[in-house]
Design an enzyme around this catalytic site. Sequence first.
Site, PDB file in Angstrom:
ATOM      1  CE1 TYR A  96      60.467  17.723  -8.734  1.00 38.94           C
ATOM      2  CE2 TYR A  96      61.813  15.760  -8.431  1.00 38.94           C
ATOM      3  CZ  TYR A  96      60.718  16.538  -8.084  1.00 38.94           C
ATOM      4  OH  TYR A  96      59.868  16.118  -7.094  1.00 38.94           O
ATOM      5  CD  GLU A 196      65.797 -14.760  -4.370  1.00 38.21           C
ATOM      6  OE1 GLU A 196      65.783 -15.997  -4.520  1.00 38.21           O
ATOM      7  OE2 GLU A 196      64.846 -14.109  -3.891  1.00 38.21           O
ATOM      8  CG  ASP A 247      64.506 -17.662  -1.468  1.00 38.79           C
ATOM      9  OD1 ASP A 247      65.498 -18.156  -0.896  1.00 38.79           O
ATOM     10  OD2 ASP A 247      63.927 -16.622  -1.084  1.00 38.79           O
TER      11      ASP A 247
END
Length: 366
Positions: A96, A196, A247
């Site tokens: 910006y 995780e 996982d």
Amino acid sequence: MGYDNPVVKKLEDLGKQMLDEIRNNESPSFVTGLRSRSNVFYDEATGVIRLGDKKEERTFVNVAQARRFMQTVAIANKCKKFLEEGLHTSIRGLFYQLKFSLGEDVEEELFSDQSESNPLIEDLELALNVKREDLNLSTARKGVVAGPMVLRDRFAGEEIEIDLTKQGRSGWMIPSDVDNGMKIESIDAEWVLVVEKDAIWQRLNEDKFWKKENCILLSPQGQASRGARRLLRKLADMGLPVIAFTDCDAWGWYIYWTIKTGSMNLAYLGTHVAVPEARFVGVTMQDLNDYDFLKNLTIKAKDVDIKRAQDMLSYPWINRHKEWVKELKTVIKTKKKLEQDALQGPKLSFIGDYLREKISENKLLP
């Protein structure tokens, strides 16, 4: 931060080099590394995904390159200003700052979309051999830590001490920049556990796992951010072993591999963010054989999970390890996966028992 900042000096040298080229009747140029996949390789010597030696040159007089050259110079100039002011912003904030018209009655903007400025920031990082954070550009905070470590944080005109044993249930949020103004004052931990999922981190934090096992307990809350990966690298440099816990599926396992070898997207940061010494404790498909209760807690793997596992089998830094080939092929064959959360099946505190048992018996994957 000001003119004595070495990064400001690098930016000034870049500008002086361009001025010298103009004085010599040459086109001002900008040279950076080529960040395409063709220039990315796995470095067996370091165990890290790195960028090769190919270069890319941008010149002002080349019509096809003039716009990107001008945009790159504008980003360099703006970052120098941030450094001299001692102020930080996000890459969105930088966009910006540079989103303006190139002149009165001219519709053309210097930047019309952030997708134009983001890759040029990476080009500048690579050309100057600095990190985005060294240019006072920050990203979202991501990841939490608890454990016997004290930090000293100098920021916004103040200097404070942060004791990571006294952060309660929320832990210390990892900022995007853990280098500039940030110092590890003391550390009494013997190793680092990377978890995780934030929910599992909270479970272990409630059990004071970090206190009982004298470790740093860190969750990247999914894929590790630059700040989390950089912090892990610094802890590994201090001699602390890093063990990952994710996982049991291709996505969780890839989080581990990104921490271990780095990623293709950030190959240019290579050894600054990768931790090739890291080891993996679980969850694994082998755990289904070692812990009977888990056989009833598996989840059916979707086609996208299988495809991801097949992709990982093709990566030379993974398929060189027979243990990982076996794990990935088991997922593909059985079409099953397993979450960390399933380890809470017998009792909520079983996760800690599982970690202690596997680590003490050295049931770790490379």
